[in-house]
Design an enzyme around this catalytic site. Structure first.
Site, PDB file in Angstrom:
ATOM      1  N   GLU A 297     -49.593 -41.668 -12.644  1.00 31.08           N
ATOM      2  CA  GLU A 297     -50.221 -40.755 -13.600  1.00 31.08           C
ATOM      3  C   GLU A 297     -49.324 -39.588 -13.997  1.00 31.08           C
ATOM      4  O   GLU A 297     -49.435 -39.072 -15.111  1.00 31.08           O
ATOM      5  CB  GLU A 297     -51.523 -40.193 -13.007  1.00 31.08           C
TER       6      GLU A 297
ATOM      7  N   ARG B 106     -57.930 -43.972  -6.152  1.00 30.51           N
ATOM      8  CA  ARG B 106     -56.549 -43.618  -6.474  1.00 30.51           C
ATOM      9  C   ARG B 106     -55.860 -44.864  -7.005  1.00 30.51           C
ATOM     10  O   ARG B 106     -56.100 -45.977  -6.525  1.00 30.51           O
ATOM     11  CB  ARG B 106     -55.807 -43.075  -5.249  1.00 30.51           C
TER      12      ARG B 106
ATOM     13  N   HIS C  13     -58.773 -40.185 -15.694  1.00 27.85           N
ATOM     14  CA  HIS C  13     -59.058 -39.415 -14.475  1.00 27.85           C
ATOM     15  C   HIS C  13     -60.093 -38.324 -14.778  1.00 27.85           C
ATOM     16  O   HIS C  13     -59.904 -37.155 -14.455  1.00 27.85           O
ATOM     17  CB  HIS C  13     -57.766 -38.790 -13.915  1.00 27.85           C
TER      18      HIS C  13
ATOM     19  N   THR D 101     -62.210 -45.996  -8.894  1.00 27.18           N
ATOM     20  CA  THR D 101     -62.282 -44.564  -9.204  1.00 27.18           C
ATOM     21  C   THR D 101     -61.698 -43.737  -8.059  1.00 27.18           C
ATOM     22  O   THR D 101     -61.968 -42.546  -7.951  1.00 27.18           O
ATOM     23  CB  THR D 101     -63.736 -44.118  -9.465  1.00 27.18           C
TER      24      THR D 101
ATOM     25  N   ILE E  28     -68.951 -40.928  -1.407  1.00 30.65           N
ATOM     26  CA  ILE E  28     -69.040 -41.525  -2.739  1.00 30.65           C
ATOM     27  C   ILE E  28     -69.534 -42.966  -2.648  1.00 30.65           C
ATOM     28  O   ILE E  28     -70.426 -43.381  -3.397  1.00 30.65           O
ATOM     29  CB  ILE E  28     -67.675 -41.462  -3.456  1.00 30.65           C
TER      30      ILE E  28
END
Length: 335
Positions: free
Chosen positions: A263, A234, A295, A232, A154
């Site tokens: 979350e 955790r 998320h 983006t 990523i």
């Protein structure tokens, strides 16, 4: 094989059904896995879980007693499953790596652009027929220094995108990517240097014991007062207590995130009718220079299709007794 899919969302079920092609007997439940819902797995040899499910040691023991032998995770990250007790019990676990690096990186860029160019405020004002520009000033990304923490799949995509914007790129990773250095003009530096010199910082690392609250009071203190921090990865990579203090004291410019450290019980459900009790989250959302999405970075057609295909392929390989290339072995221990 009988598979129970926990935390099943309406939008992902068609992708799973298509990937399965009637091979496995699949049941879907919207409930998240925890110690109370583990009993639903009775009679199933395999379960599939998402990043918000609780696969701690006690839950894993219950699953084993109920006859579960395989766990396929519909995400790349697996910090929510305790691999060591799973390994000790004999459970086989596989994740879904590299399902769509572009989906996550592009969402990070979206957060950055929305914050920098005040797009949320502009939209709100225009819908109220307010067309003034006074509070909408942003900055060019061209020529800015972007610090990218983590240059795996990523992070590498993020590097290429920001290089396309004409940014100077600093990166921090335990294993530098030489290709990025040669092709995207990346300079690798220490975490401190990245924090001190960057106008924009984006996080692209997994949650691990070492990375827990990596961005803490000390490291936030290294950042420039106008730094835009994007997360983006955790939520728990950022120490939220320190983040709130930095925002309150205007020691960083803005915070954009698709994740939050607590979350469970909040994300992936509609709380509009009952509200939330998390005071820390309420305070975070009160800042005008904070943009939080629920998320959703993985929610693209391509990513969902890949996740479903990888998940079913993992299950196929377990059923056939083949070596599963995505199996998480003892060497991948996080907790």
């Amino acid at each position: 094989m009988k598979l129970l899919v926990y935390s099943a969302k309406k939008f992902e079920i068609p992708f799973i059904r298509k990937a399965n092609d009637d091979r496995h007997s699949i049941t879907y439940t919207k409930d998240a896995l925890d110690s109370e819902t583990a009993f639903q797995a009775l009679g199933y040899k395999a379960i599939s879980i998402f990043s918000g499910d609780d696969a701690s040691g006690i839950v894993l023991e219950k699953l084993w007693d109920f006859g579960v032998r395989f766990i396929v995770i519909r995400s790349t990250g697996f910090n929510n499953i305790h691999i060591k007790p799973a390994y000790a019990l004999g459970l086989k676990v596989a994740n879904a790596p590299n399902y769509s690096s572009h989906a996550i990186a592009e969402h990070a860029v979206g957060l950055l652009l929305a914050l920098n160019r005040k797009l949320i405020l502009a939209d709100r004002q225009v819908h109220q027929y307010n067309f003034l520009l006074d509070d909408l000033m942003g900055q060019n990304l061209y020529g800015k220094t972007v610090g990218i923490i983590g240059t795996g799949n990523i992070g590498a995509v993020m590097v290429k995108i920001m290089n396309g914007f004409g940014c100077k790129i600093l990166a921090c990773d335990l294993e530098p990517n030489i290709n990025l250095v040669e092709l995207s003009n990346v300079t690798y530096a220490s975490l401190e240097a990245v924090c001190r010199k960057s106008d924009i910082i984006t996080l692209h690392i997994p949650l691990s014991y070492e990375n827990h609250q990596l961005i803490n009071k000390k490291r936030l203190g290294w950042m420039k007062k106008n730094t835009i921090l994007i997360n983006t990865s955790r939520g728990a990579i950022v120490e939220h207590k320190a983040l709130l203090q930095a925002l309150e004291e205007k020691r960083i410019g803005a915070y954009g995130a698709d994740v939050y450290e607590k979350e469970k019980g909040i994300f992936f459900k509609d709380n509009s009718g009952i509200g939330i009790k998390d005071g820390q989250l309420k305070k975070l959302l009160s800042f005008p220079n904070v943009l939080l999405t629920p998320h959703q970075a993985f929610v693209t057609e391509e990513a969902l299709e890949n996740i479903a295909q990888i998940t079913i392929q993992n299950l196929n390989e377990f059923e056939e007794g083949k070596t599963c290339k995505n199996e998480l072995g003892y060497e991948t221990l996080i907790l």
